[in-house]
Design a protein around this motif. Structure first.
Motif, PDB file in Angstrom:
ATOM      1  N   HIS A  19       1.981  15.406 -25.586  1.00 13.53           N
ATOM      2  CA  HIS A  19       0.797  14.987 -24.854  1.00 13.53           C
ATOM      3  C   HIS A  19      -0.447  15.303 -25.676  1.00 13.53           C
ATOM      4  CE1 HIS A  19       3.920  15.774 -21.753  1.00 13.53           C
ATOM      5  NE2 HIS A  19       3.399  14.701 -21.191  1.00 13.53           N
ATOM      6  N   ARG A  20      -1.457  14.514 -25.475  1.00 12.58           N
ATOM      7  CA  ARG A  20      -2.721  14.764 -26.166  1.00 12.58           C
ATOM      8  C   ARG A  20      -3.859  14.737 -25.148  1.00 12.58           C
ATOM      9  NH1 ARG A  20      -5.584   9.942 -27.104  1.00 12.58           N
ATOM     10  NH2 ARG A  20      -4.379   8.024 -26.827  1.00 12.58           N
ATOM     11  N   THR A  21      -4.945  15.377 -25.513  1.00 14.84           N
ATOM     12  CA  THR A  21      -6.115  15.419 -24.643  1.00 14.84           C
ATOM     13  C   THR A  21      -6.766  14.048 -24.601  1.00 14.84           C
ATOM     14  OG1 THR A  21      -6.459  17.728 -25.198  1.00 14.84           O
ATOM     15  CG2 THR A  21      -8.330  16.552 -24.236  1.00 14.84           C
ATOM     16  N   GLY A  22      -7.148  13.625 -23.409  1.00 12.82           N
ATOM     17  CA  GLY A  22      -7.801  12.334 -23.242  1.00 12.82           C
ATOM     18  C   GLY A  22      -9.307  12.441 -23.403  1.00 12.82           C
ATOM     19  N   GLU A  23     -10.005  11.432 -22.903  1.00 13.11           N
ATOM     20  CA  GLU A  23     -11.458  11.389 -22.994  1.00 13.11           C
ATOM     21  C   GLU A  23     -12.037  11.155 -21.610  1.00 13.11           C
ATOM     22  OE1 GLU A  23     -12.550   8.382 -25.766  1.00 13.11           O
ATOM     23  OE2 GLU A  23     -11.647   9.385 -27.497  1.00 13.11           O
ATOM     24  N   GLY A  24     -13.162  11.796 -21.328  1.00 12.61           N
ATOM     25  CA  GLY A  24     -13.841  11.592 -20.060  1.00 12.61           C
ATOM     26  C   GLY A  24     -12.977  12.009 -18.881  1.00 12.61           C
ATOM     27  N   THR A  25     -12.738  11.076 -17.982  1.00 11.75           N
ATOM     28  CA  THR A  25     -11.955  11.358 -16.766  1.00 11.75           C
ATOM     29  C   THR A  25     -10.455  11.293 -17.018  1.00 11.75           C
ATOM     30  OG1 THR A  25     -12.107   9.025 -16.131  1.00 11.75           O
ATOM     31  CG2 THR A  25     -13.786  10.532 -15.242  1.00 11.75           C
ATOM     32  N   HIS A  26     -10.038  10.788 -18.195  1.00 16.09           N
ATOM     33  CA  HIS A  26      -8.611  10.745 -18.561  1.00 16.09           C
ATOM     34  C   HIS A  26      -8.309  12.043 -19.303  1.00 16.09           C
ATOM     35  CE1 HIS A  26      -5.156   7.830 -19.915  1.00 16.09           C
ATOM     36  NE2 HIS A  26      -4.724   8.873 -19.224  1.00 16.09           N
ATOM     37  N   LEU A  27      -7.803  13.027 -18.567  1.00 20.51           N
ATOM     38  CA  LEU A  27      -7.759  14.393 -19.075  1.00 20.51           C
ATOM     39  C   LEU A  27      -6.656  14.622 -20.094  1.00 20.51           C
ATOM     40  CD1 LEU A  27      -8.332  16.229 -15.672  1.00 20.51           C
ATOM     41  CD2 LEU A  27     -10.043  15.436 -17.316  1.00 20.51           C
ATOM     42  N   ARG A  28      -5.483  13.999 -19.869  1.00 23.38           N
ATOM     43  CA  ARG A  28      -4.329  14.239 -20.726  1.00 23.38           C
ATOM     44  C   ARG A  28      -3.402  13.051 -20.616  1.00 23.38           C
ATOM     45  NH1 ARG A  28      -0.092  19.174 -19.837  1.00 23.38           N
ATOM     46  NH2 ARG A  28       0.792  19.278 -21.930  1.00 23.38           N
ATOM     47  N   MET A  29      -2.632  12.790 -21.667  1.00 26.16           N
ATOM     48  CA  MET A  29      -1.770  11.606 -21.652  1.00 26.16           C
ATOM     49  C   MET A  29      -0.627  11.774 -22.641  1.00 26.16           C
ATOM     50  SD  MET A  29      -4.328   9.018 -23.692  1.00 26.16           S
ATOM     51  CE  MET A  29      -5.772   9.701 -22.890  1.00 26.16           C
ATOM     52  N   ASP A  50       0.320  10.751 -17.213  1.00 28.47           N
ATOM     53  CA  ASP A  50      -1.137  10.879 -17.240  1.00 28.47           C
ATOM     54  C   ASP A  50      -1.617  11.948 -16.276  1.00 28.47           C
ATOM     55  OD1 ASP A  50      -2.039   8.435 -18.899  1.00 28.47           O
ATOM     56  OD2 ASP A  50      -0.707   7.529 -17.428  1.00 28.47           O
ATOM     57  N   TRP A  51      -2.710  12.623 -16.675  1.00 34.46           N
ATOM     58  CA  TRP A  51      -3.501  13.476 -15.803  1.00 34.46           C
ATOM     59  C   TRP A  51      -4.900  12.868 -15.806  1.00 34.46           C
ATOM     60  CZ3 TRP A  51       0.376  15.038 -18.890  1.00 34.46           C
ATOM     61  CH2 TRP A  51       1.295  15.997 -18.417  1.00 34.46           C
ATOM     62  N   PHE A  52      -5.406  12.470 -14.652  1.00 26.28           N
ATOM     63  CA  PHE A  52      -6.682  11.749 -14.652  1.00 26.28           C
ATOM     64  C   PHE A  52      -7.441  11.946 -13.351  1.00 26.28           C
ATOM     65  CE2 PHE A  52      -3.363   9.006 -13.066  1.00 26.28           C
ATOM     66  CZ  PHE A  52      -3.924   8.220 -12.071  1.00 26.28           C
ATOM     67  N   GLN A  53      -8.741  11.665 -13.431  1.00 26.10           N
ATOM     68  CA  GLN A  53      -9.639  11.779 -12.288  1.00 26.10           C
ATOM     69  C   GLN A  53     -10.259  10.421 -11.997  1.00 26.10           C
ATOM     70  OE1 GLN A  53     -12.225  14.932 -13.693  1.00 26.10           O
ATOM     71  NE2 GLN A  53     -10.871  16.553 -12.923  1.00 26.10           N
ATOM     72  N   LYS A  54     -10.994  10.361 -10.910  1.00 24.46           N
ATOM     73  CA  LYS A  54     -11.610   9.113 -10.467  1.00 24.46           C
ATOM     74  C   LYS A  54     -12.474   8.523 -11.576  1.00 24.46           C
ATOM     75  CE  LYS A  54     -14.141   7.222  -6.490  1.00 24.46           C
ATOM     76  NZ  LYS A  54     -13.011   6.403  -5.968  1.00 24.46           N
ATOM     77  N   GLY A  55     -12.328   7.227 -11.801  1.00 26.11           N
ATOM     78  CA  GLY A  55     -13.081   6.542 -12.840  1.00 26.11           C
ATOM     79  C   GLY A  55     -12.257   6.154 -14.048  1.00 26.11           C
TER      80      GLY A  55
END
Length: 282
Positions: A19-29, A50-55
């Motif tokens: 897994h790698r760190t995402g960008e913005g609201t996409h935290l990890r993927m 995926d680990w993600f937040q709204k947006g």
């Protein structure tokens, strides 16, 4: 065919999911199944964790495939341009058929982080332009197979005669298996299916050779050597939670561009033209 006559599946390949760190609201993927292995993974195209937040996954289109989303943590709200809307809780599955075209959003509730798995499933040429549909498969409502020390939730297909009502364009078995330490279970599968296990928690032994597997590992099933019926045995070392997916290969050419999966380059160009012309609307 009797149980004794079923071909015992082995494990052909094991790999770790990075897994790698995402960008913005996409935290990890991370990719559970990397795209591009069309023939090897058939009928599965890709699988993302995926680990993600709204947006992160606001309104976007799809054509020619199905998405199968399993929510591990958080609450996921979905809506589409055909009037569909729903809320998925941890342990729920959404089976979305894009067919001829749909525009949808998949968003966590405000302030929450969703941890999910999304499988992309190919549709055969005859079904790529079918009407879109949604099936929300809530964990509390799906059929369950219970044995001592074992609980198997049947989201699609069947397990030892316990059968889901899920509608499938491509025959697929999807089960969530929970085992107490030292417990084993046998999952039956048509011999023609390709399939894999993804370990969510714990560790155990898989297949005819008792191949070890642990959290965040993929175990790709070996062939059934032409047998019409097969089975895979899973035994828990530590308390084990694993998803098993298996399906009938489509055996057709795959051309994938962005959110569209068709059989030819011309069909991909047409998908983009139709989307920009507003033809994905009902």
């Amino acid at each position: 065919m009797s149980k004794a006559a079923k071909q015992q599946r082995g494990i052909r390949r094991v790999w770790n999911v990075s897994h790698r760190t995402g960008e913005g609201t996409h935290l990890r993927m991370g990719f559970v199944l990397e795209p591009g292995h069309w023939e090897e993974f058939d009928p599965f195209l890709a699988m993302m964790e995926d680990w993600f937040q709204k947006g992160t996954f606001d309104f976007h289109p799809h054509r020619g495939l199905e998405t199968v989303t399993y929510v591990i943590e958080g609450r996921l709200e979905h809506q589409d341009n055909h009037g569909g809307k729903g809320l998925l809780q941890p342990g729920d599955v959404q089976w979305m058929t894009a067919g001829r075209g749909i525009i949808h959003a998949e968003e966590p509730l405000e302030g929450e982080t969703v941890h999910s798995l999304q499988l992309w499933l190919n549709l055969p040429r005859s079904k790529k332009m079918t009407e879109p549909r949604y099936q929300d498969l809530h964990a509390a409502d799906v059929p369950v197979r219970r044995e001592p020390g074992a609980l198997i939730k049947v989201f699609s297909g069947s397990s030892a005669g316990i059968t889901a009502k899920t509608l499938n364009h491509v025959p697929v078995t999807m089960v969530e298996i929970q085992l107490e330490p030292g417990t084993s279970v046998v999952q039956d599968l048509p011999g023609s299916y390709n399939g894999f296990c993804y370990v969510l928690e714990g560790s155990g032994y898989f297949g005819a050779e008792e191949t070890p597997g642990q959290k965040q590992q993929v175990l790709w099933l070996g062939p059934a050597d032409g047998s019409p019926e097969s089975e895979v045995t899973i035994r828990a070392d530590q308390a084990l939670r694993v998803l098993l997916y298996a399906g009938e290969p489509v055996r057709e050419p795959v051309v994938a561009r962005g959110p569209f999966v068709m059989n030819t380059e011309d069909e991909i160009r047409q998908a983009y033209a139709d989307y920009f012309a507003g033809k994905f609307n009902p």
